[in-house]
Write an enzyme that holds these catalytic residues in place. Sequence first.
Site, PDB file in Angstrom:
ATOM      1  N   ASN A   1     -87.935 -86.020  30.943  1.00 10.14           N
ATOM      2  CA  ASN A   1     -87.312 -85.840  32.268  1.00 10.14           C
ATOM      3  C   ASN A   1     -86.666 -84.457  32.265  1.00 10.14           C
ATOM      4  O   ASN A   1     -85.626 -84.263  31.654  1.00 10.14           O
ATOM      5  CB  ASN A   1     -86.261 -86.944  32.474  1.00 10.14           C
ATOM      6  CG  ASN A   1     -85.439 -86.742  33.735  1.00 10.14           C
ATOM      7  OD1 ASN A   1     -85.784 -85.928  34.583  1.00 10.14           O
ATOM      8  ND2 ASN A   1     -84.340 -87.483  33.858  1.00 10.14           N
TER       9      ASN A   1
ATOM     10  N   LYS B   1     -85.319 -82.951  34.642  1.00  7.98           N
ATOM     11  CA  LYS B   1     -84.199 -82.880  35.601  1.00  7.98           C
ATOM     12  C   LYS B   1     -84.317 -81.608  36.458  1.00  7.98           C
ATOM     13  O   LYS B   1     -85.429 -81.168  36.730  1.00  7.98           O
ATOM     14  CB  LYS B   1     -82.863 -82.952  34.872  1.00  7.98           C
ATOM     15  CG  LYS B   1     -82.794 -84.125  33.896  1.00  7.98           C
ATOM     16  CD  LYS B   1     -81.414 -84.411  33.415  1.00  7.98           C
ATOM     17  CE  LYS B   1     -81.482 -85.453  32.324  1.00  7.98           C
ATOM     18  NZ  LYS B   1     -80.181 -85.976  31.974  1.00  7.98           N
TER      19      LYS B   1
ATOM     20  N   HIS C   1     -82.534 -93.456  38.195  1.00 10.75           N
ATOM     21  CA  HIS C   1     -81.848 -92.749  37.094  1.00 10.75           C
ATOM     22  C   HIS C   1     -80.349 -92.756  37.379  1.00 10.75           C
ATOM     23  O   HIS C   1     -79.923 -92.658  38.537  1.00 10.75           O
ATOM     24  CB  HIS C   1     -82.385 -91.317  36.991  1.00 10.75           C
ATOM     25  CG  HIS C   1     -81.940 -90.631  35.738  1.00 10.75           C
ATOM     26  ND1 HIS C   1     -80.669 -90.114  35.593  1.00 10.75           N
ATOM     27  CD2 HIS C   1     -82.568 -90.415  34.562  1.00 10.75           C
ATOM     28  CE1 HIS C   1     -80.553 -89.598  34.375  1.00 10.75           C
ATOM     29  NE2 HIS C   1     -81.692 -89.764  33.728  1.00 10.75           N
TER      30      HIS C   1
ATOM     31  N   GLU D   1     -78.189 -90.582  37.109  1.00  8.49           N
ATOM     32  CA  GLU D   1     -77.690 -89.399  37.833  1.00  8.49           C
ATOM     33  C   GLU D   1     -77.935 -89.547  39.334  1.00  8.49           C
ATOM     34  O   GLU D   1     -77.146 -89.075  40.150  1.00  8.49           O
ATOM     35  CB  GLU D   1     -78.349 -88.128  37.263  1.00  8.49           C
ATOM     36  CG  GLU D   1     -77.767 -87.823  35.890  1.00  8.49           C
ATOM     37  CD  GLU D   1     -78.645 -86.995  34.980  1.00  8.49           C
ATOM     38  OE1 GLU D   1     -79.659 -86.443  35.436  1.00  8.49           O
ATOM     39  OE2 GLU D   1     -78.311 -86.917  33.781  1.00  8.49           O
TER      40      GLU D   1
ATOM     41  N   GLU E   1     -80.893 -96.905  29.606  1.00  5.77           N
ATOM     42  CA  GLU E   1     -80.184 -95.662  29.349  1.00  5.77           C
ATOM     43  C   GLU E   1     -78.685 -95.873  29.540  1.00  5.77           C
ATOM     44  O   GLU E   1     -78.197 -95.804  30.681  1.00  5.77           O
ATOM     45  CB  GLU E   1     -80.661 -94.574  30.311  1.00  5.77           C
ATOM     46  CG  GLU E   1     -82.136 -94.269  30.237  1.00  5.77           C
ATOM     47  CD  GLU E   1     -82.417 -92.874  30.738  1.00  5.77           C
ATOM     48  OE1 GLU E   1     -82.923 -92.071  29.954  1.00  5.77           O
ATOM     49  OE2 GLU E   1     -82.096 -92.581  31.896  1.00  5.77           O
TER      50      GLU E   1
ATOM     51  N   GLY F   1     -77.086 -87.118  27.852  1.00  7.22           N
ATOM     52  CA  GLY F   1     -76.639 -85.736  27.822  1.00  7.22           C
ATOM     53  C   GLY F   1     -75.343 -85.532  27.060  1.00  7.22           C
ATOM     54  O   GLY F   1     -74.726 -84.467  27.132  1.00  7.22           O
TER      55      GLY F   1
ATOM     56  N   SER G   1     -79.710 -89.160  24.715  1.00  6.85           N
ATOM     57  CA  SER G   1     -79.568 -88.260  23.565  1.00  6.85           C
ATOM     58  C   SER G   1     -80.567 -88.560  22.454  1.00  6.85           C
ATOM     59  O   SER G   1     -80.220 -88.504  21.274  1.00  6.85           O
ATOM     60  CB  SER G   1     -78.133 -88.286  23.044  1.00  6.85           C
ATOM     61  OG  SER G   1     -77.246 -87.834  24.059  1.00  6.85           O
TER      62      SER G   1
HETATM   63  C1  PEP Z   1     -82.110 -88.750  30.685  1.00  5.75           C
HETATM   64  O1  PEP Z   1     -81.737 -87.934  31.489  1.00  5.75           O
HETATM   65  O2  PEP Z   1     -82.831 -89.694  31.054  1.00  5.75           O
HETATM   66  C2  PEP Z   1     -81.696 -88.592  29.292  1.00  5.75           C
HETATM   67  C3  PEP Z   1     -81.902 -89.583  28.482  1.00  5.75           C
HETATM   68  O3  PEP Z   1     -81.101 -87.407  28.962  1.00  5.75           O
HETATM   69  P1  PEP Z   1     -80.697 -86.910  27.477  1.00  5.75           P
HETATM   70  O4  PEP Z   1     -81.891 -87.162  26.592  1.00  5.75           O
HETATM   71  O5  PEP Z   1     -80.406 -85.467  27.620  1.00  5.75           O
HETATM   72  O6  PEP Z   1     -79.531 -87.722  27.054  1.00  5.75           O
END
Ligand code: PEP
Length: 253
Positions: free
Chosen positions: A12, A14, A100, A102, A170, A176, A214
């Site tokens: 992703n 973003k 997601h 976000e 998630e 992040g 992460s």
């Molecule tokens: C995500 O945005 O779905 C995500 C898992 O980000 P990150 O790997 O940076 O934590």
Amino acid sequence: MAEKRRRLIAGNWKMNGLRDDGLSLAVQIARRGPTLKIPALDLLICPPATLVSLVVQAVAGSPIAVGGQDCHANASGAHTGDISAPMLADLGCRYVIVGHSERRADHGETDSRVRAKAAAAHAAGLVAVICIGESLAQRDTGQTLDVIAGQLAGSLPQSASQANTVVAYEPVWAIGSGRNATVEQVGEAHAAIRRTLLERVAGGGAVRLLYGGSVKPNNAKQLFAVPDVDGALVGGASLKADDFLAIAAAVPS
Ligand code: PEP
């Protein structure tokens, strides 16, 4: 007998990348991804909408799939700035991420909105990657399993099947942040999600279940060893071909 599911590593991107960066990243993944030679592994990249067309062209002829990061619940209409699932399919996308955290946080997306988006994705022939996950406050107050069961039940449309749906767990606090869930936490959440999928989706044992939060080259292997983890949704580390491919290489063959 345990279900044998294909693995999926999804990147992703973003809101990152101008055309030169996106093209170079997509070309590297398309070139090097197939050399991993891990059986039953799918690779997916989800660039920002501005780069979808370019990335679809860059990976053409390779097995790399392309997805959108969101879609509107309607197929067309007066929704300024939005993108519909048929538009993504028309560009050559095969997947779209919906719900997601976000988007849930920045755009107030509720489970019912996410469910409508997933249904729209299915109607357009796309695989919906439905994201769910608890906040830190919810985890700290022991609500994790109730929260994710509720989100999943609320976000899964009637049209969901093993072929058109992927679920990404998630934890919001792990996205992040450089802080990922422990293998015990992931195992507990994925087992609970699998139980809900078995109850609610025909063939729920075959729906792929990703962990996101992460995921990096140095922790991927241990996460992929957890039962019911069928791959990862990767944010930050998907912006570097070396890291994204190293995560994919950690999938057990
Ligand atoms: C995500 O945005 O779905 C995500 C898992 O980000 P990150 O790997 O940076 O934590």
